[in-house]
Design an enzyme around this catalytic site. Sequence first.
Site, short mmCIF file in Angstrom:
data_model
loop_
_atom_site.label_atom_id
_atom_site.label_comp_id
_atom_site.label_asym_id
_atom_site.label_seq_id
_atom_site.Cartn_x
_atom_site.Cartn_y
_atom_site.Cartn_z
N ARG A 241 0.82 -1.21 0.00
CA ARG A 241 0.00 0.00 0.00
C ARG A 241 0.85 1.26 0.00
NH1 ARG A 241 -4.48 -2.76 4.04
NH2 ARG A 241 -5.71 -3.67 2.33
N GLN A 334 -9.00 19.38 -17.05
CA GLN A 334 -9.78 20.62 -17.10
C GLN A 334 -8.93 21.79 -17.60
OE1 GLN A 334 -12.87 19.98 -16.37
NE2 GLN A 334 -13.76 22.00 -16.69
N ILE A 335 -7.70 21.86 -17.15
CA ILE A 335 -6.81 22.94 -17.59
C ILE A 335 -6.52 22.83 -19.08
CG2 ILE A 335 -4.41 23.76 -17.41
CD1 ILE A 335 -4.65 23.21 -14.36
N GLU A 361 -5.39 -3.18 -4.14
CA GLU A 361 -4.70 -3.34 -2.85
C GLU A 361 -5.45 -2.64 -1.71
OE1 GLU A 361 -0.49 -3.36 -2.54
OE2 GLU A 361 -0.23 -3.84 -4.66
#
Length: 378
Positions: A241, A334-335, A361
Site C-alpha cells: 500500500r 480541465q486545464i 490493494e
Amino acid sequence: MELSATQEAIRETVREFADEEIRPVAAEADKESAFPEDVWDGLADLDLTGLTVPEAYDGFDAERLTYAVVNEEVAYGSLAVATALSVHCLATSCIAEFGDESVREEWLPEMVDGRPVGAFALSEPDAGSNPAEMSTVAREATDGDGYVVDGKKQWITNGERAGVVVVFAKTDPDDPDSVTQFLVPKDADGLAVGKKESKLGLRASDTTSLVFDGVRIPGRYRLTEPGRGLAAAFSILTGGRIGIAAQSVGLAQAALDEAVAYAHEREQFDQPISEFQTIRHKLADMWTDVRAGRALTREAAATQDRGEDARTAASVAKYFASEAAVDVTNEAVQIHGGYGYTTDFPVERLYRDAKVTTIYEGTSQIQKNIIARDLLGE
C-alpha cells in the site's frame, strides 16, 4: 522527509529512465494494450526487479523509503509499468519472507533478473475486499506428497506474463481461518490463464483471471503454516500500500507537470492561461495535494523502516494519495480544456489510470475502515 544522498541519486536515475525509456512508449502501450517488455528488461538492468529480494540472492534489498521513491518515479513514466513492478515485488517479498531456503534459492536469483515475472493471486470473483470468503482450496494430495489446488482467481496483474504465482487458498473449504499461502509455477499442469480484462485505464498492464484445476504442487511450495496465509498477506500488503501511495504521487506529479507546461504554452485573450487566477489556483491546489501525498507516503515508509507498525500510516498515505491522484488528473484535464479529452495529450491517459489507485490493494473504503479502527482504539 529528506532523502539520503544515495536515495536522491537513485531517484534521479529512475526519473531519467522514466523520461527517456518509459514515457516515450507509454501512449502506444496503452493504445495497443501491450506491456512494454523492453522497458521491463531495462528495469531489470537497473536491478529494480530485485527491489525486495535480499542481497544473499543478489537482490537490491531496498529500504521501504527507497522502494517508495522508485515506485513514484516509475509511475511518473507509466502507472501500468509501476503496477507490474510492484506486484512482482509483492511476489518476491512473499518468497523471501515465507519460503524455505530451497524455495528461495530456486526462484529468487532468477526473479532478480526480471524473469520469471511474479504474480500475486489473492482476489476472487466473489471474494475481493473480504478474502476470508475465498473458495480456492488446496487439499493435501491423497498420496501425502504435496497439495492439489482448485479454484479461480480474479484481477491478477501480470496474469499472462507471470512465470510464478503466489496463491492464497483454504486448506479446509469449510474453515475461513484456514487460508494458506502457496507458490505455484505458472507452467504447472492444470493452471490456465483466463480472459484478459479490457479496462478503463492501466491498459498496458495485463490483468487476467487464473483457473486452477487439479494443480499439483510439492509440499515445500506451501509458504506459510496452514491458516497463516491472510496474516502473511496483510503484513506484505502494508508495504504494498505504501508502494501504491507512491505510485499515486508519481502519477499526480506527471499530471501536474503536464498542466504547468500547457498553462505556459496555451494562450487565450492574448496571454498565457497561466496568468488567469482560476488556473493559478487550480495549480496551487494540485501542487499542495502532490506534496501532501508525498509527505504522507514517505512518512509511512520511514515508519516501516524504523520497524514500527505502519499499517495505519500506510492506509492514510494510500487513501489520501490515491484520491488526490484522481483529483489532480481531473484538474489537469480541465486545464487542457477540450484537448485534455483527446489522446493528443497524456493527461487523458493519466486521468483514466488514476482511478484504479483508489481500488486495488484495498479500496479507499477499506483504508478508511482501517484508519477509523485505529483512531477509535478498536
